[in-house]
Design an enzyme around this catalytic site. Structure first.
Site, mmCIF file in Angstrom:
data_model
loop_
_atom_site.group_PDB
_atom_site.id
_atom_site.type_symbol
_atom_site.label_atom_id
_atom_site.label_comp_id
_atom_site.label_asym_id
_atom_site.label_seq_id
_atom_site.Cartn_x
_atom_site.Cartn_y
_atom_site.Cartn_z
ATOM 1 N N SER A 129 0.822 -1.207 0.000
ATOM 2 C CA SER A 129 0.000 0.000 0.000
ATOM 3 C C SER A 129 0.863 1.268 0.000
ATOM 4 O O SER A 129 1.731 1.392 -0.854
ATOM 5 C CB SER A 129 -0.929 -0.079 1.214
ATOM 6 O OG SER A 129 -2.075 0.658 0.970
ATOM 7 N N LYS A 136 4.228 2.014 -2.354
ATOM 8 C CA LYS A 136 4.684 3.208 -3.097
ATOM 9 C C LYS A 136 6.115 3.502 -2.639
ATOM 10 O O LYS A 136 6.996 3.840 -3.432
ATOM 11 C CB LYS A 136 3.793 4.424 -2.787
ATOM 12 C CG LYS A 136 2.262 4.174 -2.877
ATOM 13 C CD LYS A 136 1.450 5.435 -2.574
ATOM 14 C CE LYS A 136 0.045 5.206 -2.000
ATOM 15 N NZ LYS A 136 -0.920 4.521 -2.786
ATOM 16 N N TRP A 156 -9.936 0.398 -5.355
ATOM 17 C CA TRP A 156 -9.409 1.737 -5.047
ATOM 18 C C TRP A 156 -7.980 1.917 -5.601
ATOM 19 O O TRP A 156 -7.565 2.997 -5.980
ATOM 20 C CB TRP A 156 -9.427 1.895 -3.525
ATOM 21 C CG TRP A 156 -9.003 3.183 -2.918
ATOM 22 C CD1 TRP A 156 -7.977 3.362 -2.031
ATOM 23 C CD2 TRP A 156 -9.610 4.474 -3.067
ATOM 24 N NE1 TRP A 156 -7.908 4.670 -1.631
ATOM 25 C CE2 TRP A 156 -8.900 5.375 -2.260
ATOM 26 C CE3 TRP A 156 -10.685 4.947 -3.831
ATOM 27 C CZ2 TRP A 156 -9.213 6.725 -2.172
ATOM 28 C CZ3 TRP A 156 -11.005 6.305 -3.743
ATOM 29 C CH2 TRP A 156 -10.268 7.170 -2.927
ATOM 30 N N HIS A 176 -7.651 -5.578 -0.050
ATOM 31 C CA HIS A 176 -6.417 -4.834 0.159
ATOM 32 C C HIS A 176 -5.713 -5.377 1.409
ATOM 33 O O HIS A 176 -6.166 -5.135 2.530
ATOM 34 C CB HIS A 176 -6.824 -3.360 0.356
ATOM 35 C CG HIS A 176 -5.687 -2.411 0.419
ATOM 36 N ND1 HIS A 176 -4.913 -2.105 -0.671
ATOM 37 C CD2 HIS A 176 -5.202 -1.660 1.447
ATOM 38 C CE1 HIS A 176 -4.010 -1.211 -0.327
ATOM 39 N NE2 HIS A 176 -4.158 -0.925 0.964
HETATM 40 C C1 GCU Z 1 -5.378 4.800 1.628
HETATM 41 C C2 GCU Z 1 -4.782 5.562 0.482
HETATM 42 C C3 GCU Z 1 -3.960 4.666 -0.418
HETATM 43 C C4 GCU Z 1 -2.948 3.874 0.391
HETATM 44 C C5 GCU Z 1 -3.661 3.165 1.515
HETATM 45 C C6 GCU Z 1 -2.726 2.475 2.505
HETATM 46 O O1 GCU Z 1 -6.349 3.926 1.150
HETATM 47 O O2 GCU Z 1 -5.823 6.182 -0.213
HETATM 48 O O3 GCU Z 1 -3.261 5.436 -1.378
HETATM 49 O O4 GCU Z 1 -2.248 2.982 -0.424
HETATM 50 O O5 GCU Z 1 -4.384 4.107 2.288
HETATM 51 O O6 GCU Z 1 -1.567 2.784 2.611
HETATM 52 O O7 GCU Z 1 -3.254 1.633 3.250
#
Ligand code: GCU
Length: 416
Positions: A256, A260, A347, A397
Site C-alpha cells: 500500500s 509506493k 481503489w 487490500h
Molecule cells: C489509503 C490511500 C492509499 C494507500 C492506503 C494504505 O487507502 O488512499 O493510497 O495505499 O491508504 O496505505 O493503506
C-alpha cells in the site's frame, strides 16, 4: 454488467464517498471514485524509451527520468549522508524462534537523530553464511509482525491508537501479513522496521521524526514517502555491516503506501536487488492517467504530506504529468520487480497496476532481460514470473500467504 456487478459498483462508490467525508483533509469537496473503464478519459502515455536505441543509452535517460520524478512527485533527496553517520547503537541478545529453525536479532540504529528499532528474523543458517532478506516497513510496530515477548515496542508516534503509544496487546496482530516461517524455511530472512520510527505518518508540517534534523522540505524536496524510502536505504547501509545478512541480496518490500515507498526506494537506490509492490495503487504502480479509484487530487488532499509540493500541480491534471507509473517501474530495470494486486482492491486500480508493468516491459527487454511474460492480465490467482512478476489474487487490500508464496518463489529464482 449484471445487476450484482452494478450493486457492487454502487456500494463501492458509496463506501469511498463515506470514507472521504470521514477524512478531515478531504472534506472541502465530495469525491466519487470512478470504476467504469468506459469513463476513463482518453490518454497517451509518455514514451519511456524516447530516442533510446540501445541498452547503452538507457542510463542517461534513466537518470533524467529519475530526477524528473523526484522533482515533480516524491521530492529530491535527502542525500545519502544527510543527518550524519548511521550507526548501530546496540544489539539485543539473539532469541531462538520457530523451535530453533531461526532466530530474532534486534538492533537500535541511530538515523538522523532518531532511534530506529530494527527486527531481523533469520534462518539459523545465517550464522554460518549470510542470507538474502526481505526488507520492509511495518505499519504498527515490530511487535505486531510476530507474536514474541522479546520483540520491543516502538516508542515513536503510532497511528490508529488513541494515545498514539504502542500496546503490548497488539503483539502478533499483523502476523498474517508476514509469512516469516515460510521465508525462514526457504532460506530467507525478514528485516523490518516501524515506518513511524523514521517519520510519523501525519501531516505535521515535517516537524517530527527525522525532519527534526533534516528540516522542512522545499516544494521539490522529499516529502514523507521519499523520506521513508531514504530510511530504507539507511537501513541497507546498516545491513552492509551485519555479518548474518547478504546486503547484495536484499528484496525491498512494501504494502500500500509502503508499496509506493518500496518502489521509490528501489528506483532511488540501485543497491536493492529486487523490488516488491503489494497493492501500491495510486502514486505507486497504478497508472495515474486512468483515474480509476483513487486519483492524484484525492491522494494529495487526503495525504498532503506523502508527495512533494510540486505534485499538487497535477491535481485533476493527470494528463500534464511528464511521466506515469510505467516510468517509475522502469527505473527498477533490469532488477527483478514484482507487482501484485487484489480483486477487491479496486481503489488501487488492479488493471492500472498491471498495465504499468506491460508498459515498463520494453525497458526490461532492451536491457536484455525476460521482462513480463505476458501482455494479458493473468487469471485471478495465477502468478506470471519473468524479470517482472505480476499476480492478482482473490480478496481485499491486504498481504496474504498467497502473496508471500509468490514473492518467495520469485526471490528464490532471482536471488538464490
Ligand atoms: C489509503 C490511500 C492509499 C494507500 C492506503 C494504505 O487507502 O488512499 O493510497 O495505499 O491508504 O496505505 O493503506
Amino acid at each position: 454488467m449484471n445487476p450484482t456487478g452494478i450493486a457492487c459498483c454502487l456500494f463501492a462508490v458509496v463506501l469511498s464517498a463515506t470514507a472521504v467525508s470521514q477524512n478531515a483533509n478531504a472534506q472541502n469537496r465530495p469525491f466519487v471514485a470512478n470504476y467504469d473503464e468506459a469513463k476513463i478519459p482518453p490518454y497517451a502515455l509518455p514514451d519511456v524509451l524516447g530516442d533510446v536505441k540501445s541498452a547503452d543509452d538507457w542510463p542517461a535517460k534513466r537518470a533524467e527520468w529519475r530526477d524528473l520524478i523526484a522533482a515533480e512527485m516524491f521530492g529530491k533527496g535527502p542525500a545519502s549522508d544527510a543527518g550524519g553517520d548511521v550507526s548501530v547503537r546496540s544489539q539485543l541478545d539473539d532469541v531462538a524462534i520457530l523451535d530453533g529453525a531461526g532466530f530474532l536479532r534486534q538492533l537500535h540504529v541511530q538515523i538522523a537523530g532518531e532511534t530506529v528499532r530494527v527486527a531481523m528474523f533469520l534462518p539459523e543458517s545465517a550464522k554460518q553464511q549470510p542470507v538474502p532478506v526481505f526488507l520492509g516497513y511495518n505499519f504498527a510496530g515490530n511487535h505486531t509482525v510476530f507474536d514474541h515477548p522479546a520483540i520491543e515496542l516502538p516508542t515513536s508516534w503510532m497511528r490508529n491508537i488513541d494515545d498514539h503509544r504502542a500496546r503490548d496487546a497488539d503483539r502478533g496482530k499483523s502476523s498474517s501479513r508476514w509469512a516469516i516461517e515460510a521465508m525462514i524455511r526457504a532460506g530467507f530472512g525478514l528485516v523490518t522496521i516501524y515506518y513511524g520510527d523514521i517519520d510519523p505518518d501525519f501531516d505535521d508540517g515535517f516537524e517530527n521524526g527525522v525532519h527534526k534534523v533534516l528540516g522542512k522540505p522545499a516544494d521539490d524536496e522529499a516529502a514523507s514517502i521519499a523520506t521513508w524510502a531514504w530510511g530504507l536505504s539507511r537501513v541497507l547501509d546498516v545491513l552492509e555491516q551485519v555479518d548474518v545478512v547478504d546486503a547484495k541480496r536484499v528484496a525491498v518490500f512494501g504494502h500500500s503506501r509502503l508499496g509506493k515507498t518500496s518502489l521509490w526506494a528501489g528506483a532511488s537506490d540501485q543497491r536493492f536487488a529486487l523490488v516488491i509492490s503489494n497493492d501500491s495503487g495510486c502514486g505507486g504502480a497504478a497508472l495515474s492517467r486512468r483515474q480509476i479509484g483513487e486519483t492524484v487530487w484525492r491522494i494529495n488532499t487526503s495525504f498532503p504530506h506523502w508527495f512533494c509540493g510540486n505534485f499538487k500541480k497535477y491535481n485533476e491534471q493527470e494528463s500534464k504529468l511528464p511521466f506515469d507509473s510505467h516510468v517509475l517501474l522502469s527505473l527498477i530495470a533490469p532488477r527483478p520487480l514484482y507487482v501484485a494486486s487484489a480483486v477487491e482492491d479496486r481503489w488501487a486500480d488492479p488493471k492500472g497496476e498491471f498495465l504499468s508493468c506491460v508498459e515498463a516491459d520494453p525497458v526490461y527487454k532492451l536491457l536484455g532481460t525476460e521482462g513480463l511474460p505476458t501482455t494479458e492480465m493473468p487469471p485471478v490467482g495465477e502468478s506470471q514470473q519473468g524479470t517482472i512478476g505480476y499476480h492478482i489474487r482473490e480478496g481485499k487490500h491486504d498481504v496474504t500467504d498467497f502473496d508471500w508464496q509468490q514473492y518467495i518463489r520469485f526471490a528464490t529464482r532471482h536471488l538464490k
